[in-house]
Write a protein that holds these residues in place. Structure first.
Motif, PDB file in Angstrom:
ATOM      1  N   TYR A  63      20.582 -44.944  17.107  1.00 11.28           N
ATOM      2  CA  TYR A  63      19.486 -44.179  16.511  1.00 11.28           C
ATOM      3  C   TYR A  63      18.190 -44.968  16.343  1.00 11.28           C
ATOM      4  O   TYR A  63      17.136 -44.383  16.194  1.00 11.28           O
ATOM      5  CB  TYR A  63      19.914 -43.637  15.146  1.00 11.28           C
ATOM      6  N   GLN A  64      18.276 -46.318  16.330  1.00 12.61           N
ATOM      7  CA  GLN A  64      17.086 -47.112  16.076  1.00 12.61           C
ATOM      8  C   GLN A  64      16.801 -48.166  17.131  1.00 12.61           C
ATOM      9  O   GLN A  64      15.740 -48.775  17.100  1.00 12.61           O
ATOM     10  CB  GLN A  64      17.214 -47.827  14.709  1.00 12.61           C
ATOM     11  N   GLN A  68      25.815 -29.033   8.070  1.00 13.09           N
ATOM     12  CA  GLN A  68      27.052 -28.815   8.808  1.00 13.09           C
ATOM     13  C   GLN A  68      26.881 -29.367  10.223  1.00 13.09           C
ATOM     14  O   GLN A  68      25.890 -29.079  10.908  1.00 13.09           O
ATOM     15  CB  GLN A  68      27.417 -27.332   8.892  1.00 13.09           C
ATOM     16  N   HIS A  69      27.862 -30.181  10.654  1.00 15.94           N
ATOM     17  CA  HIS A  69      27.847 -30.697  12.016  1.00 15.94           C
ATOM     18  C   HIS A  69      28.194 -29.562  12.982  1.00 15.94           C
ATOM     19  O   HIS A  69      29.139 -28.805  12.756  1.00 15.94           O
ATOM     20  CB  HIS A  69      28.853 -31.834  12.161  1.00 15.94           C
ATOM     21  N   ILE A  70      27.417 -29.472  14.052  1.00 15.95           N
ATOM     22  CA  ILE A  70      27.651 -28.439  15.055  1.00 15.95           C
ATOM     23  C   ILE A  70      27.875 -29.107  16.407  1.00 15.95           C
ATOM     24  O   ILE A  70      27.530 -30.265  16.620  1.00 15.95           O
ATOM     25  CB  ILE A  70      26.472 -27.443  15.126  1.00 15.95           C
ATOM     26  N   ALA A  71      28.458 -28.348  17.319  1.00 17.30           N
ATOM     27  CA  ALA A  71      28.876 -28.925  18.602  1.00 17.30           C
ATOM     28  C   ALA A  71      27.783 -28.896  19.649  1.00 17.30           C
ATOM     29  O   ALA A  71      27.810 -29.685  20.595  1.00 17.30           O
ATOM     30  CB  ALA A  71      30.103 -28.175  19.122  1.00 17.30           C
ATOM     31  N   ALA A  72      26.798 -27.994  19.541  1.00 14.68           N
ATOM     32  CA  ALA A  72      25.797 -27.851  20.596  1.00 14.68           C
ATOM     33  C   ALA A  72      24.523 -27.274  19.998  1.00 14.68           C
ATOM     34  O   ALA A  72      24.515 -26.744  18.875  1.00 14.68           O
ATOM     35  CB  ALA A  72      26.326 -26.955  21.719  1.00 14.68           C
ATOM     36  N   ALA A  73      23.441 -27.388  20.762  1.00  8.52           N
ATOM     37  CA  ALA A  73      22.151 -26.803  20.369  1.00  8.52           C
ATOM     38  C   ALA A  73      21.545 -26.135  21.595  1.00  8.52           C
ATOM     39  O   ALA A  73      20.620 -26.655  22.224  1.00  8.52           O
ATOM     40  CB  ALA A  73      21.214 -27.866  19.808  1.00  8.52           C
ATOM     41  N   HIS A 110      23.052 -39.144  12.552  1.00  3.27           N
ATOM     42  CA  HIS A 110      24.373 -39.741  12.361  1.00  3.27           C
ATOM     43  C   HIS A 110      25.032 -39.042  11.173  1.00  3.27           C
ATOM     44  O   HIS A 110      26.024 -38.343  11.321  1.00  3.27           O
ATOM     45  CB  HIS A 110      24.244 -41.232  12.112  1.00  3.27           C
ATOM     46  N   LEU A 111      24.499 -39.231  10.004  1.00  2.00           N
ATOM     47  CA  LEU A 111      24.933 -38.475   8.826  1.00  2.00           C
ATOM     48  C   LEU A 111      23.743 -37.841   8.113  1.00  2.00           C
ATOM     49  O   LEU A 111      23.735 -36.655   7.828  1.00  2.00           O
ATOM     50  CB  LEU A 111      25.693 -39.397   7.862  1.00  2.00           C
ATOM     51  N   PHE A 112      22.708 -38.646   7.838  1.00  2.00           N
ATOM     52  CA  PHE A 112      21.629 -38.154   6.976  1.00  2.00           C
ATOM     53  C   PHE A 112      20.245 -38.270   7.609  1.00  2.00           C
ATOM     54  O   PHE A 112      19.420 -37.388   7.457  1.00  2.00           O
ATOM     55  CB  PHE A 112      21.612 -38.927   5.649  1.00  2.00           C
ATOM     56  N   VAL A 152      23.295 -31.801  13.654  1.00  2.26           N
ATOM     57  CA  VAL A 152      23.555 -31.337  12.294  1.00  2.26           C
ATOM     58  C   VAL A 152      22.600 -30.193  11.984  1.00  2.26           C
ATOM     59  O   VAL A 152      21.376 -30.312  12.190  1.00  2.26           O
ATOM     60  CB  VAL A 152      23.360 -32.465  11.260  1.00  2.26           C
ATOM     61  N   PHE A 153      23.150 -29.087  11.504  1.00  2.00           N
ATOM     62  CA  PHE A 153      22.354 -27.959  11.014  1.00  2.00           C
ATOM     63  C   PHE A 153      22.194 -28.095   9.505  1.00  2.00           C
ATOM     64  O   PHE A 153      23.154 -28.412   8.797  1.00  2.00           O
ATOM     65  CB  PHE A 153      23.043 -26.641  11.344  1.00  2.00           C
ATOM     66  N   SER A 154      20.975 -27.876   9.000  1.00  2.00           N
ATOM     67  CA  SER A 154      20.700 -28.076   7.573  1.00  2.00           C
ATOM     68  C   SER A 154      19.867 -26.930   7.028  1.00  2.00           C
ATOM     69  O   SER A 154      19.031 -26.339   7.736  1.00  2.00           O
ATOM     70  CB  SER A 154      19.938 -29.392   7.336  1.00  2.00           C
ATOM     71  N   LEU A 155      20.069 -26.654   5.742  1.00  2.00           N
ATOM     72  CA  LEU A 155      19.274 -25.690   4.983  1.00  2.00           C
ATOM     73  C   LEU A 155      18.741 -26.364   3.737  1.00  2.00           C
ATOM     74  O   LEU A 155      19.442 -27.148   3.085  1.00  2.00           O
ATOM     75  CB  LEU A 155      20.121 -24.491   4.574  1.00  2.00           C
ATOM     76  N   ALA A 156      17.486 -26.066   3.370  1.00  2.00           N
ATOM     77  CA  ALA A 156      16.890 -26.636   2.163  1.00  2.00           C
ATOM     78  C   ALA A 156      15.775 -25.728   1.677  1.00  2.00           C
ATOM     79  O   ALA A 156      15.089 -25.073   2.478  1.00  2.00           O
ATOM     80  CB  ALA A 156      16.341 -28.039   2.439  1.00  2.00           C
ATOM     81  N   LEU A 157      15.591 -25.682   0.366  1.00  2.00           N
ATOM     82  CA  LEU A 157      14.428 -25.031  -0.237  1.00  2.00           C
ATOM     83  C   LEU A 157      13.303 -26.053  -0.327  1.00  2.00           C
ATOM     84  O   LEU A 157      13.519 -27.191  -0.738  1.00  2.00           O
ATOM     85  CB  LEU A 157      14.777 -24.495  -1.620  1.00  2.00           C
ATOM     86  N   THR A 158      12.088 -25.634   0.021  1.00  2.00           N
ATOM     87  CA  THR A 158      10.985 -26.584   0.156  1.00  2.00           C
ATOM     88  C   THR A 158       9.995 -26.545  -0.997  1.00  2.00           C
ATOM     89  O   THR A 158       9.196 -27.478  -1.121  1.00  2.00           O
ATOM     90  CB  THR A 158      10.229 -26.322   1.465  1.00  2.00           C
ATOM     91  N   GLN A 159       9.997 -25.511  -1.821  1.00  2.14           N
ATOM     92  CA  GLN A 159       9.012 -25.384  -2.894  1.00  2.14           C
ATOM     93  C   GLN A 159       9.675 -25.522  -4.254  1.00  2.14           C
ATOM     94  O   GLN A 159      10.795 -25.048  -4.464  1.00  2.14           O
ATOM     95  CB  GLN A 159       8.289 -24.034  -2.815  1.00  2.14           C
ATOM     96  N   PRO A 160       9.005 -26.192  -5.218  1.00  4.89           N
ATOM     97  CA  PRO A 160       9.616 -26.407  -6.540  1.00  4.89           C
ATOM     98  C   PRO A 160       9.913 -25.101  -7.254  1.00  4.89           C
ATOM     99  O   PRO A 160       9.182 -24.116  -7.137  1.00  4.89           O
ATOM    100  CB  PRO A 160       8.547 -27.220  -7.284  1.00  4.89           C
ATOM    101  N   GLY A 161      11.011 -25.112  -8.005  1.00  7.84           N
ATOM    102  CA  GLY A 161      11.339 -23.996  -8.891  1.00  7.84           C
ATOM    103  C   GLY A 161      11.984 -22.802  -8.234  1.00  7.84           C
ATOM    104  O   GLY A 161      12.256 -21.802  -8.919  1.00  7.84           O
ATOM    105  N   GLN A 162      12.259 -22.842  -6.938  1.00  8.10           N
ATOM    106  CA  GLN A 162      12.812 -21.678  -6.254  1.00  8.10           C
ATOM    107  C   GLN A 162      14.330 -21.664  -6.318  1.00  8.10           C
ATOM    108  O   GLN A 162      14.975 -22.714  -6.343  1.00  8.10           O
ATOM    109  CB  GLN A 162      12.360 -21.658  -4.794  1.00  8.10           C
ATOM    110  N   ARG A 163      14.887 -20.437  -6.356  1.00  7.57           N
ATOM    111  CA  ARG A 163      16.337 -20.238  -6.328  1.00  7.57           C
ATOM    112  C   ARG A 163      16.649 -19.101  -5.367  1.00  7.57           C
ATOM    113  O   ARG A 163      15.903 -18.125  -5.288  1.00  7.57           O
ATOM    114  CB  ARG A 163      16.887 -19.881  -7.715  1.00  7.57           C
ATOM    115  N   VAL A 164      17.776 -19.225  -4.671  1.00  8.93           N
ATOM    116  CA  VAL A 164      18.150 -18.179  -3.726  1.00  8.93           C
ATOM    117  C   VAL A 164      19.660 -18.160  -3.581  1.00  8.93           C
ATOM    118  O   VAL A 164      20.328 -19.194  -3.661  1.00  8.93           O
ATOM    119  CB  VAL A 164      17.468 -18.410  -2.354  1.00  8.93           C
TER     120      VAL A 164
END
Length: 828
Positions: A199-200, A605-610, A636-638, A681-693
């Motif tokens: 990776y580096q 979540q690790h995925i097999a293809a893109a 790799h992981l993060f 790796v597929f990832s989900l995240a909230l980007t703005q403070p104070g949000q809930r979903v």
């Protein structure tokens, strides 16, 4: 006991998210290995701890492959105790021959610490809502209380097996332990370096990329890989000191070099301080042990251990001049590399290191060569080498990569010529062969300048000509029998030690030089100290508020307490799985303060293809519109190195679920091209403070319509979903081992832990274990771990905690048994 452990291991294996078949097969295999290699397995099993690293794929946080590993090993070990055996067991050794015996003080203190840990677990579980454990508990739920104490329970489970191995075959205990921990160091370091190379690349700069190797426990900022290497490094050093055969020395040196290179890649001020303390203590205890054994104290029965501490009769002749010549050569190479580094970069540093290494491995001149012939050989070799360098330079103008190939060719030829000359066979023992060796070595030296020129241009020549000329003069000096005779007489062990020091010095120079990363890392660490001190103060305030100074607040409760006591405008991010009446859902909450993108809480979540034309489909519900980041990254992981990401504004409603079809796009540019390719790796995240979903019914597909997500409907709880926020450790880690123990177990647990550590260090340094071959390494490991723990929690990782407790238990129980005396001759 064997059946109970096997049933527990198989019960967990059949629920393994990646499939029951491989997990059950693994459990049975480990059980059989432990059953039939019961003498060696308690130590050998340590070597394979890095392989128990499936959490990013399974979603297990407080359970894992490490639990299966320990339970299966215990099942096999206890089955071996109960028999039957196809061969007679080794006889039980008398007490004076046993290397592992715990005194009453160690037993009582260890049991008291175990009781304290169990009490902390009970308090933590009750504080989290009771014994409603789930396989996928999050950091706020009851399972995390057991994660903190599993290592101690595992150590208690394995302790009888250690004792039985020591009673039946004490001669196998020390070598097996050295092999197990040494292999653990090599595998841990290899994981870090492979990640770095994938990776580096080759540059040892870790400021913008945090390495984790095989230790997923770093997902919330824990320094797990450095802790494992700090614990193992003294054993790698000891193996190098004790090995006497060339092959054993080379293998041990390789493990040591890997470990030190990995620590350089993971470098920080706290790692450096831990290494200084550890290496200083080991050097002092090794020197004192050596002096005691040389002064007439017999080598203990532990001399079954490979190698032997020499007596006065074994002292070698003075080699001061030879070692001085070796040191001067290393210093000369370092000075030249430092001079070339600003323009040539790491290629110049490593090139000079290889050239000096080649010189170290050269034999002396042929026996029939006169002083004049040696001078002519050097002059002739230099002229031909200069012509070859010029020819390579002309070719490199059009094909720059040719210089690297030529350097590899010259280095290989130099090693081959040195080997053939050492055999002393014609025609390699002649002055002409000496000229050929000089020519190839000088060609390799000149190619360092050519490689630097392909990178930095014409400025290299004015900068590099005189340092390379000075280094070139080292050849005739090292080959001259009057000045270089001392160097020529060095044995293989000293030369290989010099090579190892040279390679490590090159890595350190690449890292410490301007632009190499060390200065930036130091500034980054300094900027975190104010936040760290504030963080510790807040934890002490929690103890004061709850009046829990005696026995603590309970194990695994830091994350929940941090969230409960944080101000409303500083709430941390959070995630939970809930089983609602209309089906399971994932609840994501962003923190209430601004965070950098690298600090967001991500569900991965690790995925097999893109494949091309990626699309994310999901159902969402929220009280107000939210901003959701979806990304597919090479990781790799993060740490990502390339991503396909999109920010989506979801216009949701709190009254009902809405379905969204979100295009991620892409043309397949992230697809893996082979096993060496970065993971996806597929990832989900909230980007703005104070949000809930609330989210459910997640699906990720490409143009081919193949589903890429597992458990997208969340029917299996959080199986395959893995959280990470490694650049924002504060809500999850206390960042101090003493304060962590104080918070979870109170002053009682902290006092017991400090007492056991002090007792172990005293025994290893001054007590009955001081002459044991492992004593310097054990003491150094424990001290290095304690120093690193001043600013890191560490024991949140079950694997690190298990190794640390194992070494602590050995420090409390090992002893140098009396020497084995030869039987007296019968009287006539």
């Amino acid at each position: 006991m064997a059946l109970a452990c096997l049933a527990a291991a198989l019960g967990l294996a059949v629920q393994h998210p990646l499939g029951a078949g491989p997990a059950v097969a693994g459990v049975l295999t480990v059980s059989l290995l432990a059953r039939y290699f019961w003498i060696l397995w308690p130590a050998w099993m340590l070597a394979l701890l890095p392989l128990a690293a499936g959490a990013p794929w399974t979603g297990w946080l407080w359970l894992g492959e490490w639990d299966l590993w320990v339970l299966a090993s215990a099942a096999g070990g206890y089955a071996a105790i109960s028999g039957p055996h196809r061969q007679p067991l080794p006889a039980v050794q008398p007490p004076w021959r046993r290397e592992l015996r715990w005194r009453s003080a160690a037993w009582v203190s260890g049991l008291a610490l175990l009781v304290s840990l169990c009490l902390a677990a009970e308090l933590g579980i009750q504080d989290a809502g009771g014994w409603a454990l789930g396989l996928y508990d999050t950091p706020h739920e009851p399972g995390m209380a057991l994660r903190s104490v599993k290592a101690a329970l595992a150590m208690g489970l394995m302790l009888p097996l250690w004792l039985r191995s020591a009673r039946r075959a004490p001669q196998a205990l020390t070598p097996a332990l050295l092999l197990g921990v040494g292999a653990l160091a090599a595998l841990s370091a290899a994981g870090v370096l492979i990640e770095h190379l994938r990776y580096q690349g080759w540059q040892l700069s870790a400021l913008d990329y945090e390495l984790s190797g095989a230790y997923w426990e770093a997902h919330f900022g824990a320094a797990v890989a450095p802790a494992m290497l700090v614990l193992c490094l003294p054993f790698a050093v000891l193996a190098v000191m004790r090995r006497r055969s060339p092959l054993g020395f080379v293998v041990s040196s390789g493990a040591l070099i890997l470990s030190l290179l990995a620590l350089l890649a993971l470098w920080s001020a706290k790692v450096g301080l831990a290494l200084v303390a550890s290496s200083g203590l080991m050097a002092y205890l090794s020197w004192r042990q050596r002096q005691m054994l040389r002064s007439g104290v017999s080598d203990p029965a532990s001399s079954w251990f490979p190698g032997k501490v020499p007596t006065d009769a074994d002292r070698p002749a003075s080699r001061g001049p030879a070692f001085a010549a070796l040191a001067l050569l290393c210093l000369l190479g370092g000075a030249v590399a430092w001079r070339l580094q600003p323009l040539g970069g790491s290629r110049a540093v490593w090139g000079i290191a290889v050239v000096v290494m080649l010189l170290m491995l050269q034999p002396g001149p042929s026996a029939q060569a006169t002083q004049k012939q040696r001078g002519l050989s050097f002059a002739l070799g230099g002229l031909v080498a200069l012509a070859l360098v010029g020819l390579t330079l002309l070719i490199a103008e059009g094909l720059p990569r040719v210089s690297y190939l030529a350097f590899a060719l010259a280095s290989g030829l130099s090693l081959l010529l040195a080997r053939w000359t050492r055999r002393g066979q014609a025609p390699w023992n002649s002055p002409l062969a000496d000229a050929l060796r000089a020519m190839v070595w000088l060609w390799a030296l000149g190619l360092v300048a050519v490689m630097s020129w392909t990178w930095a241009g014409e400025a290299v020549w004015a900068w590099a000509w005189w340092p390379l000329l000075v280094l070139a003069l080292a050849w005739p000096l090292s080959q001259d029998r009057s000045l270089g005779g001392a160097f020529i007489d060095l044995g293989w062990r000293s030369r290989l030690a010099g090579v190892m020091a040279l390679l490590l010095g090159a890595a350190a120079l690449s890292f410490a030089a301007p632009g190499g990363g060390m200065g930036a890392l130091a500034r980054w660490g300094e900027s975190h100290w104010p936040k760290r001190l504030q963080h510790w103060g807040e934890a002490l305030d929690v103890l004061e508020h709850r009046q829990a100074w005696g026995f603590g607040v309970g194990a695994g409760r830091f994350a929940a307490l941090y969230q409960a006591n944080a101000p409303l405008d500083m709430q941390p991010p959070d995630y939970r799985w809930r089983h609602a009446p209309d089906g399971p859902l994932l609840r994501l909450a962003a923190g209430t303060h601004s965070l950098a993108a690298s600090e967001w809480l991500r569900l991965n979540q690790h995925i097999a293809a893109a494949p091309p034309d990626l699309r994310l489909r999901l159902q969402a519900r929220a009280a107000e519109p939210v901003s959701l980041r979806a990304e597919v990254c090479q990781k790799h992981l993060f740490e990502p190195i390339a991503c396909r990401s999109q920010d989506f504004a979801l216009a949701t409603s709190a009254q009902g679920w809405r379905t969204f079809d979100l295009p991620l796009g892409g043309s397949g540019e992230l697809e893996r091209s082979g096993p060496w390719s970065p993971g996806l790796v597929f990832s989900l995240a909230l980007t703005q403070p104070g949000q809930r979903v609330d989210l459910r019914a997640l699906s990720l597909q490409g143009r081919d319509g193949v589903e890429l997500l597992r458990n997208g409907d969340l029917a299996q709880d959080l199986a395959h979903w893995f959280p990470s926020a490694h650049r924002n450790p504060w809500p999850w880690q206390l960042q101090s081992l003493p304060l962590h123990v104080l918070l979870e177990q109170g002053a009682v647990g902290l006092a017991l832990g400090a007492w056991l550590l002090t007792l172990a260090l005293a025994r290893l340094g001054f007590g009955s274990a001081r002459l044991h071959p492992l004593a310097p390494a054990l003491a150094a490991s424990l001290l290095g771990f304690a120093v690193l723990g001043l600013t890191e929690t560490l024991v949140d990782s079950g694997r690190v905690a298990f190794l640390a407790l194992t070494l602590l238990a050995l420090g409390l129980g090992l002893r140098a048994t009396p020497p084995v005396q030869p039987a007296p001759a019968p009287a006539l």
